[in-house]
Motif scaffolding. Structure first.
Motif, PDB file in Angstrom:
ATOM      1  N   LYS A 152      28.888   2.884  14.418  1.00  0.00           N
ATOM      2  CA  LYS A 152      30.354   2.063  14.820  1.00  0.00           C
ATOM      3  C   LYS A 152      29.760   0.863  15.870  1.00  0.00           C
ATOM      4  O   LYS A 152      30.398  -0.016  15.932  1.00  0.00           O
ATOM      5  CB  LYS A 152      31.165   3.291  15.755  1.00  0.00           C
ATOM      6  CG  LYS A 152      32.683   3.328  15.033  1.00  0.00           C
ATOM      7  CD  LYS A 152      33.116   4.022  15.970  1.00  0.00           C
ATOM      8  CE  LYS A 152      33.455   5.599  16.173  1.00  0.00           C
ATOM      9  NZ  LYS A 152      34.196   6.467  16.697  1.00  0.00           N
ATOM     10  N   ASP A 153      28.756   1.349  16.701  1.00  0.00           N
ATOM     11  CA  ASP A 153      28.535   0.229  17.739  1.00  0.00           C
ATOM     12  C   ASP A 153      27.858  -0.889  17.068  1.00  0.00           C
ATOM     13  O   ASP A 153      27.998  -2.036  17.606  1.00  0.00           O
ATOM     14  CB  ASP A 153      27.435   0.913  18.746  1.00  0.00           C
ATOM     15  CG  ASP A 153      27.950   1.960  19.728  1.00  0.00           C
ATOM     16  OD1 ASP A 153      29.231   2.155  19.656  1.00  0.00           O
ATOM     17  OD2 ASP A 153      27.221   2.803  20.328  1.00  0.00           O
ATOM     18  N   ILE A 154      27.180  -0.646  16.038  1.00  0.00           N
ATOM     19  CA  ILE A 154      26.320  -1.898  15.618  1.00  0.00           C
ATOM     20  C   ILE A 154      27.370  -2.676  14.581  1.00  0.00           C
ATOM     21  O   ILE A 154      26.819  -3.778  14.172  1.00  0.00           O
ATOM     22  CB  ILE A 154      24.942  -1.628  14.613  1.00  0.00           C
ATOM     23  CG1 ILE A 154      25.439  -0.709  13.659  1.00  0.00           C
ATOM     24  CG2 ILE A 154      23.945  -0.985  15.946  1.00  0.00           C
ATOM     25  CD1 ILE A 154      24.201  -0.422  12.754  1.00  0.00           C
ATOM     26  N   ILE A 157      26.782  -5.981  12.296  1.00  0.00           N
ATOM     27  CA  ILE A 157      26.523  -6.184  10.907  1.00  0.00           C
ATOM     28  C   ILE A 157      27.819  -6.587  10.123  1.00  0.00           C
ATOM     29  O   ILE A 157      27.239  -7.470   9.187  1.00  0.00           O
ATOM     30  CB  ILE A 157      26.649  -4.607  10.515  1.00  0.00           C
ATOM     31  CG1 ILE A 157      25.855  -3.531  11.349  1.00  0.00           C
ATOM     32  CG2 ILE A 157      26.460  -4.369   8.995  1.00  0.00           C
ATOM     33  CD1 ILE A 157      24.314  -3.806  11.030  1.00  0.00           C
ATOM     34  N   ALA A 158      29.083  -6.833  10.646  1.00  0.00           N
ATOM     35  CA  ALA A 158      29.981  -7.596   9.934  1.00  0.00           C
ATOM     36  C   ALA A 158      29.688  -9.109   9.862  1.00  0.00           C
ATOM     37  O   ALA A 158      30.564  -9.767   9.184  1.00  0.00           O
ATOM     38  CB  ALA A 158      31.379  -7.109  10.925  1.00  0.00           C
ATOM     39  N   VAL A 213      17.868   1.400  12.617  1.00  0.00           N
ATOM     40  CA  VAL A 213      17.446   2.481  12.053  1.00  0.00           C
ATOM     41  C   VAL A 213      18.445   3.710  12.280  1.00  0.00           C
ATOM     42  O   VAL A 213      18.892   3.813  13.300  1.00  0.00           O
ATOM     43  CB  VAL A 213      16.333   2.964  12.723  1.00  0.00           C
ATOM     44  CG1 VAL A 213      15.661   4.113  11.809  1.00  0.00           C
ATOM     45  CG2 VAL A 213      15.278   2.013  12.856  1.00  0.00           C
ATOM     46  N   VAL A 214      18.861   4.424  11.171  1.00  0.00           N
ATOM     47  CA  VAL A 214      19.818   5.411  10.817  1.00  0.00           C
ATOM     48  C   VAL A 214      18.776   6.580  10.627  1.00  0.00           C
ATOM     49  O   VAL A 214      18.280   6.743   9.250  1.00  0.00           O
ATOM     50  CB  VAL A 214      21.040   5.445  10.379  1.00  0.00           C
ATOM     51  CG1 VAL A 214      21.665   6.695  10.188  1.00  0.00           C
ATOM     52  CG2 VAL A 214      21.668   3.951  10.754  1.00  0.00           C
ATOM     53  N   VAL A 245      32.714  -1.465   8.918  1.00  0.00           N
ATOM     54  CA  VAL A 245      32.646  -2.850   8.839  1.00  0.00           C
ATOM     55  C   VAL A 245      33.955  -3.429   8.335  1.00  0.00           C
ATOM     56  O   VAL A 245      34.715  -4.370   8.830  1.00  0.00           O
ATOM     57  CB  VAL A 245      31.499  -3.417   7.837  1.00  0.00           C
ATOM     58  CG1 VAL A 245      31.719  -4.746   7.451  1.00  0.00           C
ATOM     59  CG2 VAL A 245      30.155  -3.152   8.497  1.00  0.00           C
ATOM     60  N   ALA A 246      34.653  -2.473   7.253  1.00  0.00           N
ATOM     61  CA  ALA A 246      35.918  -2.872   6.558  1.00  0.00           C
ATOM     62  C   ALA A 246      37.087  -2.921   7.638  1.00  0.00           C
ATOM     63  O   ALA A 246      37.699  -3.777   7.822  1.00  0.00           O
ATOM     64  CB  ALA A 246      36.128  -1.850   5.388  1.00  0.00           C
ATOM     65  N   ASP A 247      36.991  -1.632   8.722  1.00  0.00           N
ATOM     66  CA  ASP A 247      38.034  -1.552   9.624  1.00  0.00           C
ATOM     67  C   ASP A 247      37.840  -2.835  10.667  1.00  0.00           C
ATOM     68  O   ASP A 247      38.749  -3.207  11.119  1.00  0.00           O
ATOM     69  CB  ASP A 247      37.677  -0.178  10.199  1.00  0.00           C
ATOM     70  CG  ASP A 247      38.887   0.262  10.941  1.00  0.00           C
ATOM     71  OD1 ASP A 247      40.020  -0.003  10.517  1.00  0.00           O
ATOM     72  OD2 ASP A 247      38.664   0.734  12.130  1.00  0.00           O
ATOM     73  N   TYR A 248      36.652  -3.045  10.871  1.00  0.00           N
ATOM     74  CA  TYR A 248      36.338  -4.079  11.847  1.00  0.00           C
ATOM     75  C   TYR A 248      36.993  -5.417  11.536  1.00  0.00           C
ATOM     76  O   TYR A 248      37.514  -6.220  12.038  1.00  0.00           O
ATOM     77  CB  TYR A 248      34.773  -4.222  12.312  1.00  0.00           C
ATOM     78  CG  TYR A 248      34.399  -5.360  13.296  1.00  0.00           C
ATOM     79  CD1 TYR A 248      34.744  -5.116  14.530  1.00  0.00           C
ATOM     80  CD2 TYR A 248      34.006  -6.499  12.859  1.00  0.00           C
ATOM     81  CE1 TYR A 248      34.366  -6.196  15.436  1.00  0.00           C
ATOM     82  CE2 TYR A 248      33.750  -7.235  13.767  1.00  0.00           C
ATOM     83  CZ  TYR A 248      33.753  -7.433  15.030  1.00  0.00           C
ATOM     84  OH  TYR A 248      33.354  -8.436  15.871  1.00  0.00           O
TER      85      TYR A 248
END
Ligand code: G6P
Length: 615
Positions: free
Chosen positions: A459-461, A465-466, A568-569, A594-597
């Motif tokens: 969520k934080d990144i 990413i978006a 990294v995850v 990403v979609a929600d953002y």
């Protein structure tokens, strides 16, 4: 894909059908409509876009606004039909939205499927003076019933059925007769039997809060429903058929969001439970399962062929790796839509497995029909109980993952991989293999729980990413289908271009794309050999100053090659055959956030349908 629902009973059918249409939204649609009798006439009310949201143009009312006044339904009727349309013939507009009413105004229909010979029928009807109000194939049904009507409604419907080619289910109401008729050939239709009421619909969703008693119609059957919950099921020729009344296998709670912002997020989170539901009743008696789920499995299997579309095909691809590597049986996974057009060579000892969440996907169903015709052993790995593919297959495994509402498939994928592993245990005559598999499966719900520890990080990144314009998802071997599925999720719901690629193929083309606008998403887990090779590919991307996001079960090794702009995850370790289940979850979450953002319509992404019932 289109959804249909009809009501006959003592309550206000407008309300029942309206609520039913909302529950069918998950199938994907672009317009919607309702038809009912009012003052001896058939009235229709239609709108474009979402049922309850004004998202088409400012000031254009949606269906809810048209039907309600001060929050209450302003119409009332006891015989009602409704439809969510996903355009095939003719643009998504009110004219083409269903119900379609015959020129005389005597009959109204809602239809799911395609009438393949509609053009010929339309020309014939036009030559007889019928005028068409829409560009749809469906409208011919209403005019044909009108044309054949000679005081007997059912006779007119039966005569119409002899004229139609294609796949369809439809509902029809008549201005004069107090019955609701539903019929099907190739598209789904089921009948909910309530207290003094009947609800007929594409699936059980519209009526599961009112009744759990259901009849699944088979092809070439019709149902005539009357008041007081009376109904008759008949063949197209009019012969009465006794149908077994079944029980809907889930509750209304299963189809509500349960506190999550979207169904997709709820379904992602359900996976600890849903994968367990797929294996729990089976792992302790694998051999009985062989008899129960896959009776008469050939002794000398020639090939195992997994058939499916979209996410289900990618689960089939995971199966292909498992079958070849561990069962040592040649295997392939095929896009059903390609398979059905290339006259495939099929042998009697081929085992063909249709993989499908909905059990209604037209291409997958057709592929199964073809292999059945060629004498192969057929079976299904399906989520929706009683669906057409499940019935055609006649054997196989249900996922027991509960209804999946989000259009982008998530929990079905992970349960499909469990089911595929169970099936493969039947082919592998090695007790220690089976025992290790069972042990690892039992640990999976806990390990899936651990994956959610990474959710806050993802969520934080998300804002960073978006910003990327495109994504390259890379994985090798059994992680290659995971790369394909991860990229599919990003495309489907975030509408960002994303491509899944086998990481070994990367240097044969995609590496040319590496720049600051593209993020490479690596899935690097599993056996040393594969881990190392994929890591080498990552190093190649880093050498070209590409940014990467890595899903890995061995962070230490990977970190040596990363810099500050990389992500990294960490995921828990499991055996390779189950690793796609673990590895896909962060990628589902990534696409979701990403979609929600970006403010996308996550559960019902543009242009997509949950269940694609046309080829
Ligand atoms: C549609 C859905 C996909 C799904 C595919 C196959 O395209 O949007 O999410 O993977 O159909 O559906 P099935 O029900 O056969 O798994």
């Amino acid at each position: 894909m289109c959804g249909i629902v009809g009501y006959i009973g003592n309550d206000n059918g407008i309300e029942v059908v309206f609520n039913g249409l909302v529950r069918l939204e998950y199938r994907g649609y672009d317009s919607v409509g309702i038809g009912f009798k009012e003052n001896g006439k058939i009235k229709t009310i239609k709108s474009v876009g979402r049922i309850q949201k004004s998202d088409v143009a400012p000031g254009m009312p949606n269906l809810e606004e048209k039907l309600k006044e001060d929050g209450k339904f302003k119409f009332s009727s006891h015989i009602v039909i409704g439809h969510t349309r996903w355009a095939t013939h003719g643009a998504p507009n009110e004219r083409n939205a269903h119900p379609h009413v015959s020129m005389s105004g005597r009959f109204a229909i809602v239809h799911n499927g395609i009438i393949e010979n509609y053009y010929t029928l339309k020309k014939e009807l036009e030559s007889k003076g019928y005028k068409f109000a829409s560009e749809t194939d469906s409208e011919v049904i209403a005019h044909l019933i009108d044309y054949f009507y000679d005081s007997d409604f059912l006779e007119a419907v039966k005569k119409t059925l002899t004229k139609l080619n294609g796949a369809y289910s439809f509902l029809v109401i008549s201005q004069k007769d107090d019955v609701l008729i539903g019929t099907k050939k190739g598209s789904p239709l089921c009948v909910g039997i309530g207290d003094n009421e009947i609800i007929i619909s594409s699936d059980e969703m519209p009526f599961v809060d009112r009744t759990k008693k259901v009849i699944y119609l088979s092809d070439n059957e019709l149902v005539v429903a009357q008041f007081n919950g009376k109904y008759d099921v008949k063949s197209f020729e009019g012969i009465n058929i006794e149908k077994e009344i079944k029980e809907v296998p889930y509750d209304i709670e299963a189809i509500t969001k349960g506190g999550y912002k979207h169904f997709m997020l709820k379904e992602i989170h359900e996976q600890s439970m849903t994968v367990k539901n797929t294996f729990i009743s089976r792992v302790d008696h694998i051999d009985t399962m062989l008899r129960d789920n896959f009776p008469n499995l050939p002794r000398n299997i020639n090939r195992v062929i997994y058939l499916g579309c979209g996410t289900s095909l990618y689960a089939g691809m995971v199966g292909m790796y498992i079958t070849e590597r561990y069962a040592h049986v040649p295997s392939r996974a095929e896009y059903a839509s390609e398979f059905i057009y290339r006259d495939p060579v099929i042998f009697r000892n081929d085992v063909c497995i249709a993989v499908s969440q909905s059990g209604e996907t037209a291409d997958t169903k057709e592929a199964l029909r073809i292999v059945k015709g060629k004498g192969a052993y057929i079976s299904g790995i399906v989520n929706t109980v009683g669906s057409q593919i499940a019935r055609l297959a006649g054997r196989g495994m249900y996922l027991h993952a509960g209804p999946e509402i989000g259009v982008a498939s998530t929990k079905a994928f992970t349960s499909q991989i469990i089911a595929i592993n169970l099936f493969n245990m039947l082919l592998i005559d090695n007790n220690s293999y089976k025992q290790e598999m069972i042990n690892e499966m039992k640990k999976l719900p806990m390990k899936i729980g651990e994956v959610f520890d990474t959710e806050d990080y993802i969520k934080d990144i998300t804002p960073e990413i978006a910003k990327y314009k495109s994504f390259l998802y890379l994985g090798r071997d059994i992680n290659y289908p995971v790369a394909l599925e991860g990229a599919l999720k990003m495309k489907e719901i975030a509408y960002i271009h994303a491509e899944g690629y086998s990481s070994g193929e990367m240097k044969h083309g995609p590496i040319a794309l590496v720049d600051e606008n593209m993020l490479s998403v690596f899935i690097i887990t599993g056996e040393k050999k594969i881990y190392q090779k994929t890591l080498n590919n990552l190093i190649e991307i880093k050498a070209r100053k590409g940014n990467v996001l890595v899903i890995t079960d061995n962070v230490g090794e990977v970190k040596k090659y990363l810099d500050n702009d990389d992500y990294v995850v960490r995921v828990p370790c499991t055996i390779p055959q189950l690793s796609p289940i673990i590895n896909i979850i962060p990628l589902q979450l990534l696409a979701y956030y990403v979609a929600d953002y970006l403010g996308r319509e996550i559960d019902k992404p543009r242009n997509l349908a949950k269940s694609v019932t046309v080829e």
